[in-house]
Design a protein around this motif. Sequence first.
Motif, PDB file in Angstrom:
ATOM      1  N   LEU A   5      20.981  74.841  26.723  1.00  0.00           N
ATOM      2  CA  LEU A   5      20.494  73.461  26.786  1.00  0.00           C
ATOM      3  C   LEU A   5      19.820  73.180  28.127  1.00  0.00           C
ATOM      4  N   ASP A   6      20.412  73.681  29.207  1.00  0.00           N
ATOM      5  CA  ASP A   6      19.842  73.445  30.536  1.00  0.00           C
ATOM      6  C   ASP A   6      18.535  74.205  30.727  1.00  0.00           C
ATOM      7  N   LEU A   7      18.412  75.355  30.090  1.00  0.00           N
ATOM      8  CA  LEU A   7      17.153  76.103  30.152  1.00  0.00           C
ATOM      9  C   LEU A   7      16.013  75.261  29.584  1.00  0.00           C
ATOM     10  N   ILE A   8      16.285  74.637  28.438  1.00  0.00           N
ATOM     11  CA  ILE A   8      15.277  73.779  27.802  1.00  0.00           C
ATOM     12  C   ILE A   8      15.020  72.537  28.654  1.00  0.00           C
TER      13      ILE A   8
ATOM     14  N   ALA B  46      19.788  80.319  33.988  1.00  0.00           N
ATOM     15  CA  ALA B  46      19.079  79.572  32.952  1.00  0.00           C
ATOM     16  C   ALA B  46      18.222  78.465  33.552  1.00  0.00           C
ATOM     17  N   VAL B  47      18.764  77.776  34.561  1.00  0.00           N
ATOM     18  CA  VAL B  47      18.001  76.718  35.235  1.00  0.00           C
ATOM     19  C   VAL B  47      16.791  77.310  35.946  1.00  0.00           C
ATOM     20  N   LEU B  48      16.978  78.451  36.591  1.00  0.00           N
ATOM     21  CA  LEU B  48      15.872  79.110  37.279  1.00  0.00           C
ATOM     22  C   LEU B  48      14.777  79.525  36.297  1.00  0.00           C
ATOM     23  N   ILE B  49      15.174  80.119  35.175  1.00  0.00           N
ATOM     24  CA  ILE B  49      14.194  80.568  34.180  1.00  0.00           C
ATOM     25  C   ILE B  49      13.486  79.376  33.550  1.00  0.00           C
ATOM     26  N   GLY B  50      14.266  78.352  33.164  1.00  0.00           N
ATOM     27  CA  GLY B  50      13.677  77.181  32.519  1.00  0.00           C
ATOM     28  C   GLY B  50      12.683  76.469  33.412  1.00  0.00           C
ATOM     29  N   SER B  51      13.061  76.281  34.679  1.00  0.00           N
ATOM     30  CA  SER B  51      12.153  75.589  35.600  1.00  0.00           C
ATOM     31  C   SER B  51      10.907  76.422  35.875  1.00  0.00           C
ATOM     32  N   THR B  52      11.062  77.736  35.917  1.00  0.00           N
ATOM     33  CA  THR B  52       9.893  78.614  36.118  1.00  0.00           C
ATOM     34  C   THR B  52       8.920  78.501  34.960  1.00  0.00           C
ATOM     35  N   VAL B  53       9.453  78.489  33.745  1.00  0.00           N
ATOM     36  CA  VAL B  53       8.607  78.336  32.551  1.00  0.00           C
ATOM     37  C   VAL B  53       7.880  77.002  32.593  1.00  0.00           C
ATOM     38  N   GLY B  54       8.606  75.943  32.950  1.00  0.00           N
ATOM     39  CA  GLY B  54       7.984  74.618  33.022  1.00  0.00           C
ATOM     40  C   GLY B  54       6.880  74.551  34.064  1.00  0.00           C
ATOM     41  N   LEU B  55       7.103  75.174  35.217  1.00  0.00           N
ATOM     42  CA  LEU B  55       6.094  75.181  36.275  1.00  0.00           C
ATOM     43  C   LEU B  55       4.848  75.954  35.861  1.00  0.00           C
ATOM     44  N   LEU B  56       5.057  77.050  35.134  1.00  0.00           N
ATOM     45  CA  LEU B  56       3.918  77.844  34.678  1.00  0.00           C
ATOM     46  C   LEU B  56       3.084  77.093  33.643  1.00  0.00           C
ATOM     47  N   CYS B  57       3.755  76.255  32.866  1.00  0.00           N
ATOM     48  CA  CYS B  57       3.054  75.500  31.822  1.00  0.00           C
ATOM     49  C   CYS B  57       2.489  74.176  32.336  1.00  0.00           C
ATOM     50  N   LYS B  58       2.944  73.755  33.508  1.00  0.00           N
ATOM     51  CA  LYS B  58       2.627  72.417  34.004  1.00  0.00           C
ATOM     52  C   LYS B  58       1.140  72.159  34.149  1.00  0.00           C
ATOM     53  N   LYS B  59       0.399  73.131  34.666  1.00  0.00           N
ATOM     54  CA  LYS B  59      -1.018  72.921  34.958  1.00  0.00           C
ATOM     55  C   LYS B  59      -1.846  72.641  33.709  1.00  0.00           C
ATOM     56  N   GLY B  60      -1.379  73.121  32.575  1.00  0.00           N
ATOM     57  CA  GLY B  60      -2.157  72.916  31.359  1.00  0.00           C
ATOM     58  C   GLY B  60      -1.780  71.673  30.588  1.00  0.00           C
ATOM     59  N   ILE B  61      -0.865  70.855  31.140  1.00  0.00           N
ATOM     60  CA  ILE B  61      -0.394  69.655  30.445  1.00  0.00           C
ATOM     61  C   ILE B  61      -0.944  68.408  31.133  1.00  0.00           C
ATOM     62  N   PRO B  62      -1.663  67.546  30.426  1.00  0.00           N
ATOM     63  CA  PRO B  62      -2.208  66.310  31.007  1.00  0.00           C
ATOM     64  C   PRO B  62      -1.083  65.411  31.525  1.00  0.00           C
ATOM     65  N   LYS B  63      -1.417  64.598  32.535  1.00  0.00           N
ATOM     66  CA  LYS B  63      -0.415  63.734  33.154  1.00  0.00           C
ATOM     67  C   LYS B  63       0.212  62.764  32.154  1.00  0.00           C
ATOM     68  N   LYS B  64      -0.598  62.233  31.235  1.00  0.00           N
ATOM     69  CA  LYS B  64      -0.041  61.269  30.281  1.00  0.00           C
ATOM     70  C   LYS B  64       0.983  61.918  29.360  1.00  0.00           C
TER      71      LYS B  64
END
Length: 232
Positions: A137-140, A10-28
Amino acid sequence: MLGVLANTIAVLIGSTVGLLCKKGIPKKISDAIMTGIALCTVYIGISGALKGENTIVLIISMVLGAICGTLLDLDGCLTRLGEFVERKFSKNGSKGSIAQGFITASLLFCVGAMTIVGSLTAGLTGDNEMLFTKSVLDLISASMLSVSLGIGVMFSAAFVLVFQGAIALMAGFLEPILTTAAINEIICAGSLMILALGMNMLGVTKIKVANYLPALLFAPLVLHLAALIPGL
């Protein structure tokens, strides 16, 4: 171990999803997310710390844990491990980002009430329900953390596997001393560490949280010793 493996994945999947979405999210926005997670971490720490029933046991456990953890330099060991991972995988030279993500996520995922109780229950009875709930919960949480802290969050999955796996495998050996009161004291000590972690994430403090991890081992021992002393 099924619940432990599910939590790791779950941690691996959640962090992968976050990394894939990271580039499209502004720093603020990612900074705001990080602050929100930090505030939730503080709340989790406070609510869990209230489960403790003996303040003296908590104080002694934390003091002994701090002494032992500092002598062993557990925080330094985790930091060096995070920096090793960073040297191997960092491509942009952003010093500290991978190590910070690894340490923060590892501690956040591993010192809470659900980690301790869930791993013990899985080891003693084979019931993985709590760990399955924690996995969701950890996935999220991993997806949100990786947006702000990067790939270091993904590597915390290894720490989750080792830490929770060790608790589950040792559960049978620990059963005689893990009364309900003892588990509550462990949760209380762990929740204080989560509170400290939240304060670090907010930039309020720079507490070496990992140095207090031995308090989780001292808490049940101190509780049983205190029961032998009148007035405690």
